[in-house]
Design a protein around this motif. Structure first.
Motif, short mmCIF file in Angstrom:
data_model
loop_
_atom_site.label_atom_id
_atom_site.label_comp_id
_atom_site.label_asym_id
_atom_site.label_seq_id
_atom_site.Cartn_x
_atom_site.Cartn_y
_atom_site.Cartn_z
N ILE A 1 -4.54 1.10 2.02
CA ILE A 1 -4.61 -0.02 2.95
C ILE A 1 -3.48 0.04 3.97
N LYS A 2 -2.29 0.42 3.52
CA LYS A 2 -1.15 0.51 4.44
C LYS A 2 -1.39 1.56 5.52
N ARG A 3 -1.99 2.68 5.12
CA ARG A 3 -2.29 3.72 6.12
C ARG A 3 -3.29 3.20 7.15
N ALA A 4 -4.29 2.47 6.68
CA ALA A 4 -5.29 1.93 7.60
C ALA A 4 -4.66 0.93 8.57
N GLU B 1 -1.52 1.01 9.57
CA GLU B 1 -0.71 1.81 10.50
C GLU B 1 -1.56 2.49 11.58
N ARG B 2 -2.80 2.84 11.22
CA ARG B 2 -3.71 3.46 12.20
C ARG B 2 -4.32 2.42 13.14
N GLY B 3 -4.16 1.15 12.80
CA GLY B 3 -4.77 0.10 13.61
C GLY B 3 -6.20 -0.20 13.20
N GLU B 4 -6.63 0.31 12.05
CA GLU B 4 -8.00 0.09 11.59
C GLU B 4 -8.16 -1.25 10.86
N LEU B 5 -7.06 -1.80 10.37
CA LEU B 5 -7.08 -3.08 9.67
C LEU B 5 -5.99 -3.98 10.23
N PRO B 6 -6.19 -5.30 10.16
CA PRO B 6 -5.16 -6.23 10.62
C PRO B 6 -3.87 -6.08 9.81
N ALA B 7 -2.76 -6.39 10.42
CA ALA B 7 -1.46 -6.22 9.77
C ALA B 7 -1.30 -7.11 8.54
N ASP B 8 -2.02 -8.24 8.50
CA ASP B 8 -1.87 -9.17 7.38
C ASP B 8 -2.90 -8.94 6.28
N THR B 9 -3.57 -7.79 6.28
CA THR B 9 -4.56 -7.49 5.24
C THR B 9 -3.89 -7.46 3.87
N ASP B 10 -4.46 -8.17 2.91
CA ASP B 10 -3.93 -8.21 1.55
C ASP B 10 -4.41 -6.95 0.80
N PRO B 11 -3.51 -6.04 0.43
CA PRO B 11 -3.93 -4.80 -0.22
C PRO B 11 -4.69 -5.02 -1.53
N ASP B 12 -4.25 -5.98 -2.33
CA ASP B 12 -4.91 -6.22 -3.62
C ASP B 12 -6.35 -6.70 -3.42
N LEU B 13 -6.54 -7.65 -2.52
CA LEU B 13 -7.89 -8.16 -2.27
C LEU B 13 -8.76 -7.07 -1.64
N ALA B 14 -8.15 -6.29 -0.76
CA ALA B 14 -8.91 -5.24 -0.07
C ALA B 14 -9.41 -4.19 -1.06
#
Length: 208
Positions: A143-146, A148-161
């Motif tokens: 999720i962090k890589r996504a 950083e690429r701009g594919e996901l919003p910065a506030d995306t919750d990794p656990d939920l994702a």
């Protein structure tokens, strides 16, 4: 050589690695064949071709044996390279998870242990820790890589994702027990990636 070091060497000889390996394999096979409720130390020893005293030298009781071996089996290190995009990362995770859940041993052991989690909090906690370790090792970096690429919003919750990534596949193979085709895996990858990014799944490829 001191008395203590001689005892250490003797103890190491008793707990031979090949016997421990055989017992671990036998335990997984017994769990798959008969389930936790019918599992016995005698049966594990018999399948491993050793005396049951070999089991008691390593574990005090059935629950100790199961918790150690299953936790180690579930918590094996998983290497997930950066594939370059969210979709291909998700697809790789789903491929690895599907292969694991469809393994002849895992496909029998996991549903049985899930039932046992409602009866034994030790098993429930062991499985929770193993799952969290995998999530931290694989899901969070994905999720962090996504992000950083701009594919996901910065506030995306990794656990939920990552719950969204693995949840449907886990339900399909472990709870519903329905087979998964390569085409199903592609569709699931598209839908999951779209759900994470807030977009729409791409239309199916009808060129073939």
């Amino acid at each position: 050589m001191t008395i203590e070091s001689r005892r250490s060497v003797a103890g190491a000889a008793v707990l031979r690695g090949e016997i421990t390996t055989a017992l671990r394999s036998a335990l997984l096979e017994e769990l798959a064949a008969n389930g936790y409720g019918r599992l016995s130390i005698e049966a594990v020893a018999r399948r491993a071709g050793v005396a049951k005293t070999a089991v008691y030298r390593r574990w005090n009781a059935k629950i100790d044996m199961v918790l150690e071996v299953v936790t180690e089996f579930a918590g094996r290190k998983l290497s997930l390279p950066d594939t370059g995009s969210l979709r291909s990362d998700v697809h790789l995770v789903l491929q690895i998870l599907a292969a694991s859940l469809e393994h002849p041993l895992a496909s029998q052991i996991i549903p049985d242990l899930l039932v046992e989690t409602g009866r034994d909090p030790k098993i429930a906690e062991a499985l929770r820790r193993a799952q969290q370790a995998i999530q931290d090792e694989v899901g969070v970096p994905l999720i962090k890589r996504a992000i950083e690429r701009g594919e996901l919003p910065a506030d995306t919750d990794p656990d939920l994702a990552i719950d969204l990534v693995v949840g449907p596949l886990y339900w399909r193979l472990t709870v519903a027990r329905r087979p998964l085709s390569p085409d199903d895996l592609e569709k699931l990858t598209d839908v999951t990636t779209a759900a994470l990014s807030g977009g729409q799944p791409r239309p199916p490829d009808r060129t073939n």
